[in-house]
Design an enzyme around this catalytic site. Structure first.
Site, PDB file in Angstrom:
ATOM      1  N   GLY A   1       0.747  -1.164  -0.032  1.00 34.23           N
ATOM      2  CA  GLY A   1      -0.055   0.177  -0.064  1.00 34.23           C
ATOM      3  C   GLY A   1       0.910   1.137  -0.090  1.00 34.23           C
ATOM      4  O   GLY A   1       0.617   2.300  -0.873  1.00 34.23           O
TER       5      GLY A   1
ATOM      6  N   GLU B   1       6.075   4.212   4.961  1.00 31.84           N
ATOM      7  CA  GLU B   1       6.575   5.505   5.731  1.00 31.84           C
ATOM      8  C   GLU B   1       7.793   6.111   5.845  1.00 31.84           C
ATOM      9  O   GLU B   1       7.936   6.618   7.078  1.00 31.84           O
ATOM     10  CB  GLU B   1       6.091   5.000   7.416  1.00 31.84           C
ATOM     11  CG  GLU B   1       6.836   4.025   8.052  1.00 31.84           C
ATOM     12  CD  GLU B   1       6.718   2.455   7.704  1.00 31.84           C
ATOM     13  OE1 GLU B   1       5.917   2.325   7.006  1.00 31.84           O
ATOM     14  OE2 GLU B   1       6.881   1.796   8.901  1.00 31.84           O
TER      15      GLU B   1
ATOM     16  N   GLU C   1       0.446   5.953   7.554  1.00 34.06           N
ATOM     17  CA  GLU C   1       1.936   6.170   7.217  1.00 34.06           C
ATOM     18  C   GLU C   1       2.362   7.431   8.134  1.00 34.06           C
ATOM     19  O   GLU C   1       3.448   7.406   8.561  1.00 34.06           O
ATOM     20  CB  GLU C   1       2.045   6.545   5.779  1.00 34.06           C
ATOM     21  CG  GLU C   1       1.618   5.157   4.798  1.00 34.06           C
ATOM     22  CD  GLU C   1       1.981   3.699   5.403  1.00 34.06           C
ATOM     23  OE1 GLU C   1       3.219   3.845   5.842  1.00 34.06           O
ATOM     24  OE2 GLU C   1       1.409   3.007   4.829  1.00 34.06           O
TER      25      GLU C   1
ATOM     26  N   HIS D   1       2.877   6.524  11.542  1.00 31.52           N
ATOM     27  CA  HIS D   1       4.350   5.625  11.797  1.00 31.52           C
ATOM     28  C   HIS D   1       5.274   6.981  12.260  1.00 31.52           C
ATOM     29  O   HIS D   1       6.211   6.390  12.840  1.00 31.52           O
ATOM     30  CB  HIS D   1       4.751   5.091  10.462  1.00 31.52           C
ATOM     31  CG  HIS D   1       4.189   3.627  10.489  1.00 31.52           C
ATOM     32  ND1 HIS D   1       4.402   2.872  11.336  1.00 31.52           N
ATOM     33  CD2 HIS D   1       3.743   3.049   9.508  1.00 31.52           C
ATOM     34  CE1 HIS D   1       3.951   1.613  11.266  1.00 31.52           C
ATOM     35  NE2 HIS D   1       3.602   1.677   9.903  1.00 31.52           N
TER      36      HIS D   1
ATOM     37  N   GLU E   1       3.480  -2.125  13.613  1.00 29.04           N
ATOM     38  CA  GLU E   1       2.380  -2.001  12.876  1.00 29.04           C
ATOM     39  C   GLU E   1       1.149  -2.291  13.583  1.00 29.04           C
ATOM     40  O   GLU E   1       0.272  -1.919  13.383  1.00 29.04           O
ATOM     41  CB  GLU E   1       2.775  -3.194  11.924  1.00 29.04           C
ATOM     42  CG  GLU E   1       4.052  -3.044  11.138  1.00 29.04           C
ATOM     43  CD  GLU E   1       3.578  -1.825   9.933  1.00 29.04           C
ATOM     44  OE1 GLU E   1       2.627  -1.243  10.002  1.00 29.04           O
ATOM     45  OE2 GLU E   1       4.770  -1.492   9.616  1.00 29.04           O
TER      46      GLU E   1
HETATM   47  N1  B3K Z   1       5.760  -0.851   6.737  1.00 27.33           N
HETATM   48  C1  B3K Z   1       5.373  -0.615   5.532  1.00 27.33           C
HETATM   49  C2  B3K Z   1       5.410  -2.157   4.828  1.00 27.33           C
HETATM   50  C3  B3K Z   1       6.630  -2.750   4.343  1.00 27.33           C
HETATM   51  C4  B3K Z   1       6.253  -4.028   3.907  1.00 27.33           C
HETATM   52  C5  B3K Z   1       7.771  -4.696   3.265  1.00 27.33           C
HETATM   53  N2  B3K Z   1       7.539  -6.004   2.718  1.00 27.33           N
HETATM   54  C6  B3K Z   1       3.791  -0.229   5.191  1.00 27.33           C
HETATM   55  C7  B3K Z   1       3.026  -0.149   6.331  1.00 27.33           C
HETATM   56  O1  B3K Z   1       2.957  -1.007   7.267  1.00 27.33           O
HETATM   57  O2  B3K Z   1       2.988   1.093   6.717  1.00 27.33           O
HETATM   58 ZN    ZN Z   2       2.517   0.323   8.943  1.00 26.26          ZN
END
Ligand code: B3K
Ligand code: ZN
Length: 888
Positions: A279, A282, A316, A319, A338
Site C-alpha cells: 500500500g 512510511e 503512514e 508511523h 504495525e
Molecule cells: N511498513 C510498510 C510495509 C513494508 C512491507 C515490506 N515488505 C507499510 C506499512 O505498514 O505502513
Molecule cells: Zn504500517
C-alpha cells in the site's frame, strides 16, 4: 532474479532468495546487539537506468569484541571499491548475503562504492524504476540492495543524501529530511542534497527522482511550527490529489488532539508511484505510496477508495512516531510498530466516520482472513519466534491481530490510562529501537495494571475458542455464566496456555432493556484468565439474553447456543450496534451450517420464517444507519465460511450460501426495491459519511434485486449508469450486472473498458469484476485478459486485481474439482517467482490453507505445491510457505 551486472568478476552473485544457499530460519532468541555502531552515513547517488553508482561513507565505531570482523549485509550488488580512512582496503571477503571485513581499527571511516541496475529490478525492493521515475523500497531488508550496510533496525544513524541525475528527465530529486543544497552539473545533470537530522534505521531511507506534478500546502502544528506539505504525482494527475492532502492534514490534527503527538521535520512529502508491492511506506519525511492510495476524484474513485486513502495516509503519517521516532529492535518486533499503528489508523477512521461501520470492517478482516492464517501452515504469534523470509511476516496476524491486541489493552486500561501509557512509552523510548516488552512495560507502569498474563498474546499463536454456557437460578435470582477457553495446537506451536481474554458483556431483559450490572453501568468487561471461569450476577428478575464480546472485545471464536428468538432480540435491542450486526451474522452462519448439513444428508434446503422476518425488520428500519443495514446484508465470504467447518465441503457451502442469499432476495424483493428508491441522492457527489451510507445501501439493494428480478434490475442498472455522477454508483451498477449476470452485463462492461482503458487504477476494478464472475469459462476469460490492452503482468496492482481476486474471491471456481484453479495459480507463481517473489508469496495464500478440504482436493493441491518446490531458483519467500504447507 537476475540483476547482477557483469562489470566486475568478483560481483556478489548471492541472492538471499536462492534456496540452494541453505535457507536458515532466524530466531528471536538469537538476538545479539551489534559489535559495531554507525554514527553517520553519507550517501551519494549518480542515477542511471542500468548503472547507478552509490558511494556510501560511514563513520563506524566498534563497541564490543576485540578485533571482531565486521559483517555488512549486501544483496545483488556490484562492488567497485572499499576505502578505510581514505586508503584502499583489501582485507575483506565477499560471502553469502554480504561482505566480511577484517582487522579494522576501533573507529574509522568506511567508504564503499557499489553499482546497481535499477531498470532490471522487477522485485521492487531496493532502488528500482517505477515507470519513468526512480524510487526505493527498503523495508524490511531492501537497503542491502543499495549498499553494503549494517541493515538491521537497531542500527540508527544520521543520513545525508546527495542525488545527481539528468535535469530534464528528473527535475525532482527527493530524499529524507531537509533540502540543504542544490545546483547544476555538467552534461545536463543537476544535484540535490538532503540531511535528515533524526537518526534512523536504514529501512526508513528513501530516494525518489522523477518528473512530477506537485500539490503544495502547509500545516501549522499546535506549537506553531509551519510544515511544508508536498504531494507528488505523475504529470496530469493533480486533479486527483485533494482528498489525499485533506486526509494528511486531518491525520496531523487528529494525532495532536488524540495522542498529543506533533510532526517534527519542516517538510512532509508523499510520492505516488504505479509500481509498488504494497500500500505505502512510511520513510522518514518522504512517504512512497501506491498510487491507488493517493489518487481520487469522484469520476475515478469509489467511496471505498476515498476511505482507503484516508486510512493509509493516516497509517503512514502515524508511523512517524510509532515506527520512526520509536522503532523496532529487530524484525520479530514488527507488531510493535504495525499493530499499534493499525490500531491508531482504525481509531482515526472511526473518529472521522462511523465507528460501527469501521469496527465491522476490521472484524471482517479477522474472520475472513486472520482466523484462516492462524489455522494454516503459516500460523505465527503477533511476535513471531522464527522467520525465514521477513517479507512473509507482513501479515494479517502481525498487523490486524496485532491491532486487536492493542485494542484489548485499550479496553482493559480505558482511554485515559492507555494514553498515559503511550505518553510514558514515548518519553522513555524516543530515539530508540525497542521491543514489544518495552511497550507493555510502559502500559503497566503508567496504569498500575498487571499485564503479565496478558503478554501471552504476544507469544502464543492461534485463535482461542470460547465456549459459553449459562444458568439462571429462579430460587436465588442469580445468573451464572461460564466461559471455557480452548486453545488448540497450531502448525507452529503444540502447547498452549490460557490467555487473558476481555469479555465485554451486556445482559438484556425480555423487554430489551439492559440490566444494571452495578454502579448504574449496563455493560462490563469480564477478565477471563483461566481455562474455565464462572461469573455470577445477582438480583436478576429473569434469565437474560447475554450480549457477548461487545465490539469484538477479543480476537476469538465464541459459541453460545443462541435460539433464533434470542438472536432476533439482540438484533433489535443490543445497545452496541456492532453486536446487532454480529447477531445477524451468527444467525446467518447458523443456517449456513444447517443447510450444508441438509445438503450433505440429501435433504432440501430450508429457512424458518423467523430468519426472513428478522432481516425484514432490519431492512425496513428507519432507526438504523443505512450503512449498518447494508452491512447486515453482507455475510461471511465463502473463504471465511470454511472456518465454520471441521471438514470443508466446497460445493455444499457454495450452494447453501447462494440458497440463503436467494431466499433473502426473493422474499424481501419489494422491500429491496423500496429501499433502493428511498436512498437515491441527487446532490453533487461528496465522500461524506451520510452520503456514503446512502449509496452503500442503495447499491446493496440493487445487487439483491439483480438476484430476484433480472428484468427490473436490468432497467435500474442502465438507468443508474446513465445518471451516475460518481464511480461508486457506476461500479455498483456494474457489480449488480456482473453478479446477477444481467442481459446488459457484457455491454456495460465493454462501455466501461472503452471509457477507462487508459487508467490502470480504474481498470483494476473492471479486472476484479471479470475475475469474480461465476462462470465455467472463468480461467479461459482470465487467460484472454492477460492480453488486454490495459493489463501489465509486471504491475502488482493489475496482478492482484485479476489473479488475486480470482483465487481469493471466486473460491468455488478456484477450488474446481478438476484442479484447474490450482494449476492456474501455480503457473502464475512459477512465472512470478523470479520477477517478483513478494507478490508471488502473497498470491499463494489460498493454495496453502487446505488442511480441512476433502482428500481429492488436498492431493491435487499437494501435486501443484510439489511442482512448485521442484523449480530452479525457487525464492525463499515461496520456499518458506510451500515447505510449511506440505509439512502441515
Ligand atoms: N511498513 C510498510 C510495509 C513494508 C512491507 C515490506 N515488505 C507499510 C506499512 O505498514 O505502513
Ligand atoms: Zn504500517
Amino acid at each position: 532474479m537476475t540483476q547482477v551486472s557483469s562489470i566486475e568478476e568478483n560481483a556478489d552473485e548471492s541472492n538471499h532468495n536462492d534456496i540452494t544457499k541453505n535457507p536458515q530460519e532466524k530466531h528471536l532468541a538469537d538476538y545479539k546487539p551489534s559489535d559495531y555502531l554507525i554514527e553517520s552515513l553519507d550517501l551519494v547517488f549518480d542515477l542511471f537506468d542500468e548503472n547507478t553508482i552509490v558511494k556510501a561513507t560511514t563513520q563506524i565505531n566498534r563497541v564490543t569484541g576485540d578485533n571482531t570482523p565486521l559483517f555488512l549485509f549486501g544483496d545483488n550488488l556490484v562492488l567497485r571499491s572499499i576505502l578505510v580512512n581514505d586508503s584502499a582496503f583489501t582485507d575483506y571477503t565477499l560471502v553469502e548475503g554480504g561482505i566480511e571485513l577484517f582487522n579494522l581499527p576501533t573507529s574509522f571511516v568506511l567508504s564503499i562504492e557499489t553499482e546497481l541496475n535499477p531498470l532490471a529490478n522487477k522485485a521492487f525492493e531496493g532502488l528500482y524504476k517505477s515507470g519513468e521515475a526512480f524510487c526505493t523500497q527498503c523495508e524490511a531488508e531492501g537497503f542491502r540492495r543499495i549498499t553494503y550496510y549494517l541493515d538491521r533496525p537497531d542500527i540508527l544513524a544520521k543520513f545525508s543524501t546527495t542525488i545527481s541525475a539528468d535535469k530534464t528527465l528528473y527535475p525532482s530529486l527527493l530524499s529524507n529530511g531537509n533540502r540543504v543544497d542544490q545546483g547544476d552539473l555538467a552534461d545536463g545533470r543537476h544535484f540535490v542534497k538532503w540531511i535528515d537530522p533524526f537518526p534512523k534505521p536504514a529501512y526508513l531511507f528513501a530516494l525518489v527522482a522523477g518528473q512530477f506534478d506537485c500539490l503544495a500546502d502547509s500545516f501549522v502544528t499546535k506549537s506553531g511550527r509551519t510544515v511544508a506539505l508536498e504531494l507528488f504525482v505523475d504529470k496530469g494527475n493533480l486533479d486527483k490529489t485533494a482528498h489525499a492532502m485533506l486526509s494528511l492534514k486531518n491525520s496531523m490534527t487528529w494525532d495532536e488532539e488524540r495522542f498529543n503527538l506533533e510532526y517534527d521535520l519542516d517538510i512532509y512529502m508523499i510520492v505516488a508511484v504505479d509500481f509498488f508491492n504494497m500500500g505505502a511506506m512510511e520513510n522518514k519525511g518522504l512517504n512512497v505510496f501506491n498510487s491507488k492510495f493517493v489518487l481520487a476524484n469522484s469520476q475515478s474513485a469509489t467511496d471505498q477508495d476515498y476511505l482507503g486513502i484516508e486510512a493509509v495516509i493516516g497509517h503512514e503519517y502515524f508511523h512517524n512516531w510509532t515506527g520512526n521516532r520509536i522503532t523496532c529492535r529487530d524484525w520479530f518486533q514488527l507488531s510493535l510498530k504495525e499493530g499499534l499503528t493499525v490500531f491508531r489508523d482504525q481509531e482515526f477512521s472511526s473518529d472521522m466516520g462511523s465507528r460501527t461501520v469501521n469496527r465491522i470492517a476490521n472484524v471482517k478482516i479477522m474472520r475472513n482472513h486472520q482466523f484462516a492464517e492462524d489455522a494454516g501452515p503459516m500460523s505465527h504469534p503477533i511476535r513471531p519466534a522464527s522467520v525465514m523470509e521477513m517479507n512473509n511476516f507482513y501479515t494479517v496476524t502481525v498487523y490486524d491481530k496485532g491491532s486487536e491486541v492493542i485494542r484489548m489493552l485499550h479496553t482493559l486500561l480505558g482511554e485515559q490510562k492507555f494514553q498515559q501509557g503511550m505518553a510514558l512509552y514515548v518519553e522513555r523510548h524516543d530515539g530508540q529501537a525497542v521491543t514489544c516488552d518495552d511497550f507493555v512495560a510502559a502500559m503497566t507502569d503508567a496504569s498500575g495494571i498487571d499485564l503479565t498474563l496478558f503478554k501471552r498474546w504476544y507469544s502464543q499463536s492461534g485463535t482461542p475458542n470460547v465456549n459459553i454456557t449459562d444458568h439462571f437460578d429462579t430460587n436465588t435470582n442469580s445468573y451464572q455464566i461460564t466461559f471455557k477457553q480452548k486453545n488448540l495446537p497450531t502448525a507452529d506451536q503444540k502447547h498452549k496456555q490460557p490467555l487473558h481474554i476481555p469479555v465485554d458483556i451486556e445482559l438484556l431483559d425480555s423487554e430489551g432493556n439492559a440490566v444494571d450490572l452495578g454502579h448504574g453501568k449496563t455493560s462490563k468487561v469480564l477478565s477471563l484468565t483461566q481455562k474455565e471461569q464462572t461469573f455470577v450476577f445477582d438480583n436478576l428478575k429473569q434469565k437474560p439474553v447475554p450480549c457477548l464480546f461487545r465490539g469484538f472485545s477479543a480476537p476469538v471464536k465464541y459459541q453460545y447456543a443462541y435460539s433464533d428468538e434470542q438472536l432476533l432480540h439482540l438484533i433489535s435491542y443490543a445497545s452496541d450496534e456492532f453486536s446487532r450486526w454480529d447477531a445477524g451474522q451468527i444467525l446467518f452462519n447458523k443456517y449456513l451450517v444447517k443447510n450444508v448439513q441438509l445438503q450433505q444428508a440429501g435433504n432440501a434446503f430450508s429457512l424458518p420464517t423467523l430468519f426472513i422476518e428478522a432481516f425484514k425488520a432490519v431492512l425496513t428500519s428507519d432507526q438504523l444507519d443505512p450503512a449498518l443495514i447494508a452491512d447486515m446484508f453482507e455475510f461471511i465470504s465463502e473463504n471465511g465460511a470454511m472456518e465454520l467447518f471441521e471438514a470443508v465441503d466446497i460445493e455444499a457451502i457454495h450452494a447453501a450460501r447462494l440458497f440463503i442469499l436467494q431466499q433473502l432476495a426473493e422474499q424481501l424483493q419489494s422491500e429491496f426495491v423500496a429501499v433502493y428508491h428511498q436512498h437515491q441522492l441527487t446532490a453533487d457527489y461528496q465522500p461524506k459519511t451520510e452520503d456514503i451510507a446512502q449509496r452503500k445501501l442503495a447499491n446493496c439493494a440493487l445487487s439483491y434485486i439483480a438476484k430476484s428480478d433480472s428484468k427490473l434490475a436490468n432497467e435500474l442498472v442502465l438507468k443508474q449508469i446513465s445518471r451516475a455522477n460518481n464511480m461508486t454508483d457506476h461500479l455498483g451498477a456494474l457489480l449488480a450486472a456482473n453478479t446477477g449476470k444481467l442481459a446488459c452485463r457484457d455491454a456495460v462492461m465493454a462501455d466501461f473498458d472503452d471509457k477507462w482503458f487508459e487508467n490502470g487504477l480504474v481498470m483494476d476494478k473492471w479486472f476484479a469484476l471479470q475475475a469474480s464472475l461465476s462462470s465455467e469459462t472463468i480461467l479461459a476469460n482470465i487467460e484472454t485478459l492477460f492480453n488486454h490492452r490495459s493489463f501489465d503482468y509486471s504491475n502488482p496492482n493489475r496482478l492482484r486485481a485479476l489473479v488475486g481476486t480470482f483465487v481469493n474471491a471466486n473460491s468455488y471456481y478456484f477450488h474446481a474439482i478438476d484442479g484447474s484453479g490450482y494449476v492456474f495459480l501455480t503457473d502464475q507463481l512459477i512465472k512470478l517467482n523470479s520477477q517478483n517473489p513478494q507478490v508471488a508469496a502473497r498470491l499463494i495464500t489460498p493454495l496453502i490453507q487446505f488442511k480441512r478440504l476433502d482428500a481429492k482436493r488436498v492431493a491435487l493441491i499437494k501435486t501443484q505445491l510439489t511442482r512448485l518446490l521442484a523449480i530452479d531458483n525457487l525464492s525463499l519467500d515461496l520456499f518458506e510457505k510451500v515447505t510449511k504447507a506440505l509439512a502441515h
